[in-house]
Design an enzyme around this catalytic site. Structure first.
Site, PDB file in Angstrom:
ATOM      1  N   SER A 240       2.377  10.660  -5.918  1.00 41.46           N
ATOM      2  CA  SER A 240       3.324  12.050  -5.836  1.00 41.46           C
ATOM      3  C   SER A 240       3.969  12.324  -7.026  1.00 41.46           C
ATOM      4  O   SER A 240       4.265  13.080  -7.555  1.00 41.46           O
ATOM      5  CB  SER A 240       4.347  11.730  -4.568  1.00 41.46           C
ATOM      6  OG  SER A 240       4.814  10.234  -4.603  1.00 41.46           O
ATOM      7  N   HIS A 270      -1.667   7.498   0.752  1.00 43.19           N
ATOM      8  CA  HIS A 270      -0.225   7.365   0.229  1.00 43.19           C
ATOM      9  C   HIS A 270       0.821   7.703   1.279  1.00 43.19           C
ATOM     10  O   HIS A 270       0.993   6.609   2.111  1.00 43.19           O
ATOM     11  CB  HIS A 270      -0.363   8.573  -1.080  1.00 43.19           C
ATOM     12  CG  HIS A 270       0.875   8.624  -1.852  1.00 43.19           C
ATOM     13  ND1 HIS A 270       1.521   7.204  -2.259  1.00 43.19           N
ATOM     14  CD2 HIS A 270       1.389   9.533  -2.601  1.00 43.19           C
ATOM     15  CE1 HIS A 270       2.560   7.592  -3.050  1.00 43.19           C
ATOM     16  NE2 HIS A 270       2.487   8.862  -3.609  1.00 43.19           N
ATOM     17  N   HIS A 317      -1.954  -2.547  -2.194  1.00 45.00           N
ATOM     18  CA  HIS A 317      -1.448  -1.733  -3.322  1.00 45.00           C
ATOM     19  C   HIS A 317      -1.822  -1.706  -4.557  1.00 45.00           C
ATOM     20  O   HIS A 317      -2.824  -2.797  -4.993  1.00 45.00           O
ATOM     21  CB  HIS A 317       0.152  -2.257  -3.398  1.00 45.00           C
ATOM     22  CG  HIS A 317       0.986  -1.018  -4.074  1.00 45.00           C
ATOM     23  ND1 HIS A 317       1.287  -0.572  -5.506  1.00 45.00           N
ATOM     24  CD2 HIS A 317       1.860  -0.256  -3.550  1.00 45.00           C
ATOM     25  CE1 HIS A 317       1.931   0.090  -5.566  1.00 45.00           C
ATOM     26  NE2 HIS A 317       2.401   0.598  -4.337  1.00 45.00           N
ATOM     27  N   ARG A 326      10.419  -3.185  -0.834  1.00 44.48           N
ATOM     28  CA  ARG A 326      10.838  -2.260   0.098  1.00 44.48           C
ATOM     29  C   ARG A 326      10.608  -2.513   1.344  1.00 44.48           C
ATOM     30  O   ARG A 326      11.463  -2.132   2.216  1.00 44.48           O
ATOM     31  CB  ARG A 326      10.124  -0.792  -0.392  1.00 44.48           C
ATOM     32  CG  ARG A 326      10.651  -0.374  -2.029  1.00 44.48           C
ATOM     33  CD  ARG A 326       9.665   0.942  -2.317  1.00 44.48           C
ATOM     34  NE  ARG A 326       8.050   0.487  -2.017  1.00 44.48           N
ATOM     35  CZ  ARG A 326       7.270   1.637  -2.438  1.00 44.48           C
ATOM     36  NH1 ARG A 326       7.571   2.699  -2.697  1.00 44.48           N
ATOM     37  NH2 ARG A 326       5.900   1.040  -2.189  1.00 44.48           N
ATOM     38  N   ASP A 372       5.329   1.251   3.673  1.00 45.29           N
ATOM     39  CA  ASP A 372       4.910   1.838   4.916  1.00 45.29           C
ATOM     40  C   ASP A 372       4.670   0.925   6.270  1.00 45.29           C
ATOM     41  O   ASP A 372       4.817   1.552   6.981  1.00 45.29           O
ATOM     42  CB  ASP A 372       3.761   2.819   4.490  1.00 45.29           C
ATOM     43  CG  ASP A 372       3.838   3.627   3.678  1.00 45.29           C
ATOM     44  OD1 ASP A 372       4.888   4.161   3.599  1.00 45.29           O
ATOM     45  OD2 ASP A 372       3.196   3.820   2.559  1.00 45.29           O
TER      46      ASP A 372
HETATM   47  N1  HAX Z   1      -7.256  -2.939   4.515  1.00 48.23           N
HETATM   48  C1  HAX Z   1      -8.504  -2.937   4.173  1.00 48.23           C
HETATM   49  N2  HAX Z   1      -9.128  -2.878   3.022  1.00 48.23           N
HETATM   50  C2  HAX Z   1      -8.468  -2.591   2.020  1.00 48.23           C
HETATM   51  C3  HAX Z   1      -7.065  -2.601   2.115  1.00 48.23           C
HETATM   52  C4  HAX Z   1      -6.580  -2.734   3.455  1.00 48.23           C
HETATM   53  N3  HAX Z   1      -4.955  -2.473   3.612  1.00 48.23           N
HETATM   54  N4  HAX Z   1      -6.393  -2.396   0.864  1.00 48.23           N
HETATM   55  C5  HAX Z   1      -7.420  -2.442  -0.175  1.00 48.23           C
HETATM   56  N5  HAX Z   1      -8.608  -2.614   0.752  1.00 48.23           N
HETATM   57  C6  HAX Z   1     -10.044  -2.366   0.133  1.00 48.23           C
HETATM   58  C7  HAX Z   1     -10.171  -1.244  -0.704  1.00 48.23           C
HETATM   59  O1  HAX Z   1     -10.627  -0.118   0.432  1.00 48.23           O
HETATM   60  C8  HAX Z   1     -11.215  -1.424  -1.553  1.00 48.23           C
HETATM   61  O2  HAX Z   1     -12.692  -1.309  -0.896  1.00 48.23           O
HETATM   62  P1  HAX Z   1     -13.957  -0.816  -1.464  1.00 48.23           P
HETATM   63  O3  HAX Z   1     -14.065  -1.745  -2.481  1.00 48.23           O
HETATM   64  O4  HAX Z   1     -14.898  -0.872  -0.194  1.00 48.23           O
HETATM   65  O5  HAX Z   1     -13.652   0.675  -1.844  1.00 48.23           O
HETATM   66  C9  HAX Z   1     -10.848  -2.594  -2.129  1.00 48.23           C
HETATM   67  O6  HAX Z   1     -10.151  -3.279  -0.981  1.00 48.23           O
HETATM   68  C10 HAX Z   1     -10.239  -2.539  -3.439  1.00 48.23           C
HETATM   69  O7  HAX Z   1      -8.988  -1.855  -3.276  1.00 48.23           O
HETATM   70  P2  HAX Z   1      -7.727  -2.449  -4.124  1.00 48.23           P
HETATM   71  O8  HAX Z   1      -8.333  -2.247  -5.392  1.00 48.23           O
HETATM   72  O9  HAX Z   1      -7.135  -3.572  -3.606  1.00 48.23           O
HETATM   73  O10 HAX Z   1      -6.786  -1.346  -3.678  1.00 48.23           O
HETATM   74  P3  HAX Z   1      -6.614   0.203  -4.393  1.00 48.23           P
HETATM   75  O11 HAX Z   1      -5.707   0.019  -5.475  1.00 48.23           O
HETATM   76  O12 HAX Z   1      -8.000   0.931  -4.616  1.00 48.23           O
HETATM   77  O13 HAX Z   1      -5.835   1.053  -3.000  1.00 48.23           O
HETATM   78  C11 HAX Z   1      -4.349   1.338  -1.337  1.00 48.23           C
HETATM   79  C12 HAX Z   1      -4.630   0.930  -2.836  1.00 48.23           C
HETATM   80  C13 HAX Z   1      -2.927   1.430  -1.424  1.00 48.23           C
HETATM   81  C14 HAX Z   1      -5.035   2.795  -1.397  1.00 48.23           C
HETATM   82  C15 HAX Z   1      -5.234   0.471  -0.340  1.00 48.23           C
HETATM   83  O14 HAX Z   1      -4.636  -0.790  -0.497  1.00 48.23           O
HETATM   84  C16 HAX Z   1      -5.215   1.111   0.802  1.00 48.23           C
HETATM   85  O15 HAX Z   1      -5.859   1.760   1.189  1.00 48.23           O
HETATM   86  N6  HAX Z   1      -3.983   0.361   1.784  1.00 48.23           N
HETATM   87  C17 HAX Z   1      -3.885   0.955   3.276  1.00 48.23           C
HETATM   88  C18 HAX Z   1      -3.191   2.187   3.145  1.00 48.23           C
HETATM   89  C19 HAX Z   1      -1.893   2.051   2.681  1.00 48.23           C
HETATM   90  O16 HAX Z   1      -1.025   1.131   3.239  1.00 48.23           O
HETATM   91  N7  HAX Z   1      -1.315   2.868   1.726  1.00 48.23           N
HETATM   92  C20 HAX Z   1       0.026   2.962   1.246  1.00 48.23           C
HETATM   93  C21 HAX Z   1       0.203   2.232  -0.149  1.00 48.23           C
HETATM   94  C22 HAX Z   1       1.652   2.388  -0.408  1.00 48.23           C
HETATM   95  C23 HAX Z   1       1.875   3.925  -0.635  1.00 48.23           C
HETATM   96  O17 HAX Z   1       1.385   4.539  -1.526  1.00 48.23           O
HETATM   97  N8  HAX Z   1       2.907   4.485  -0.117  1.00 48.23           N
HETATM   98  O18 HAX Z   1       3.037   5.736  -0.063  1.00 48.23           O
END
Ligand code: HAX
Length: 443
Positions: A240, A270, A317, A326, A372
């Site tokens: 965002s 996000h 994250h 937070r 979140d």
């Molecule tokens: N559960 C299971 N697997 C997860 C995970 C979770 N909560 N978080 C990361 N992973 C996985 C990823 O999907 C990725 O898998 P692949 O290699 O198979 O693609 C692997 O772990 C490595 O990811 P990462 O490097 O740790 O995390 P990213 O930087 O790629 O992504 C995210 C960060 C926040 C998008 C990710 O942790 C996620 O999808 N979390 C769940 C959704 C969530 O809570 N989003 C909100 C984040 C905060 C925010 O922006 N709020 O607005």
């Protein structure tokens, strides 16, 4: 000129030589290398954005203008009988870097009151879109007000230059921020409360008036202030914030930029994650017939989700490597105001088991909860049970940070953003070259 604008103008004057000197004397100093993994992997960790509004340390979490969340909550002025600070004072801090006095906060409040009128056509847009997702309504309402922009006609008339671009951006930003509580609460009441709209009270602060127009009693006003402050800014690289910055870098006005940033926030990885968390928890509640699960039972639910290839929403994250402060701030609020809430009990059991499971699962780089994981439960507790609306709340908060950034982007003359792309073939050639160099390296 208002005190906020005057002080901001002074800070900008003081700051400009620093940026200028860096560009003039140190422009070739390297701050980051980019690997193939980063180019193919969402640019993780590439240091190529500059902001002084907030900084996210992976282990400490966010600091707003150098202040941690507990410091912000303690130092900023609060409305009478309130636990949480004025959002107005927080905006003052983000823009100037200074903790405002109560008098300065009051002035920002008056500015907001003066600018809060929402044009009639916006209500028409919202009425016409009332079957759509609240984020669609929110984004459309914001962009529909583009014709209110002070910046754009001035730009077209050739009245703007690098030194004064920020001034009309500031005016647009305050005009937009002042209207957001009315717009968001109109969306909520129109969509979910049969259009029973509650009028605002100009005596109330931004957060307090929002709570009033939502139709929710104390301490929802304090929750609103806390929520908007916590969700305001998380440095510049998140979807965002980055979208808002990117769109504004083309000198699109803030109505276009904030509408775009709202669209980025709408994704489940996000901003929408807060909705996904509550959906997930309530799915578990249903399966448990509302009984609080033991740790072992919760472990099974977490593994089931992971084994089906889904993420645990609210965990992980891209930058953070610890429990999001937070999350902690909202958890403290829950412990004080709703310790016995059943959903909060579920959130707690999840917190007890999820990090270890995610570590064992071995994929997520950060096994800890993010903002979140804790925000939906509080909304639900106070009666905001319509998940789809949660991201609108996030968008209101995020607007405060993104607009502060855009004003400063313009003040410091940051140019249009334009990173360079490569083709896959080019990456393959670079990979081959690196391999050849390695082979011919003297042992
Ligand atoms: N559960 C299971 N697997 C997860 C995970 C979770 N909560 N978080 C990361 N992973 C996985 C990823 O999907 C990725 O898998 P692949 O290699 O198979 O693609 C692997 O772990 C490595 O990811 P990462 O490097 O740790 O995390 P990213 O930087 O790629 O992504 C995210 C960060 C926040 C998008 C990710 O942790 C996620 O999808 N979390 C769940 C959704 C969530 O809570 N989003 C909100 C984040 C905060 C925010 O922006 N709020 O607005």
């Amino acid at each position: 000129m208002s005190v906020l604008k005057k002080n901001l103008a002074q800070r900008i004057e003081e700051w400009r030589p620093r940026t200028k000197k860096l560009l003039k004397d140190y422009s070739d100093v390297k701050i980051s290398d980019v690997t193939i993994a980063q180019a193919l992997g969402g640019m993780r960790g590439v240091k190529c954005l500059v902001t002084d509004i907030s900084y996210l340390d992976p282990l400490e979490g966010i600091r707003f203008r150098g202040y941690t969340i507990p410091e912000v909550l303690e130092k900023l002025p609060k409305p009478p009988n309130a636990e949480m600070p004025y959002v107005e004072g927080f905006l003052y801090l983000l823009l100037t870097g200074d903790i405002p006095t109560k008098k300065e906060v009051k002035e920002v409040h008056h500015e907001f009151v003066h600018r809060r009128h929402v044009p009639d056509y916006v209500y028409q847009v919202l009425d016409d879109l009332s079957e759509c997702h609240p984020m669609v309504m929110f984004s459309a309402a914001v962009v529909s007000m583009e014709k209110e922009s002070i910046f754009t006609p001035k730009y077209k008339k050739g009245e703007l230059n690098k030194m004064n671009l920020w001034d009309s951006t500031f005016e647009d930003s305050l005009n937009l921020l002042a209207k957001l509580p009315r717009i968001a609460t109109y969306i909520y009441r129109k969509k979910y409360k049969n259009g029973d709209i509650i009028t605002g009270d100009p005596k109330l602060d931004w957060g307090g008036n929002f709570a009033r127009m939502m139709g929710i009693e104390k301490p929802y006003d304090d929750l609103a202030r806390l929520y908007f402050i916590l969700h305001s800014d998380h440095e510049s690289g998140n979807v965002s914030a980055h979208t808002g910055h990117l769109v504004a870098s083309a000198l699109s006005d803030v109505y276009y930029s904030i509408s775009s940033m709202i669209n980025g926030l709408a994704g489940p990885l996000h901003g929408l994650a807060n909705e996904m968390v509550l959906r997930w928890i309530q799915g578990v509640m249903k399966k448990m017939d509302n009984k609080i699960p033991t740790q072992d039972e919760m472990k099974d639910f977490v593994w089931d989700t992971l084994n089906s290839g889904q993420v645990i929403p609210g965990y992980g994250h891209a930058v953070l490597r610890k429990t999001d402060p937070r999350y902690t701030a909202q958890r403290d609020f829950c412990l004080k105001h709703l310790p016995d809430d059943p959903i909060f009990q579920y959130v707690n059991v999840l917190y007890e088991v999820a990090p270890d499971i995610l570590k064992e699962h071995g994929k997520a780089k950060n096994p800890w909860p993010n903002v979140d994981a804790q925000s939906g439960v509080i909304q639900w507790h106070y009666g905001v049970k319509e998940y789809d609306f949660y991201t609108v709340l996030f968008g209101m908060g995020r607007s405060i940070g993104v607009l502060s950034n855009i004003i400063w982007d313009r003040a410091l003359g940051y140019p249009i953003e334009r990173p360079k792309s490569l083709t896959t073939q080019m990456l393959e050639e670079l990979a081959l070259k690196a391999l050849e160099e390695k082979v011919t390296e003297p042992v």
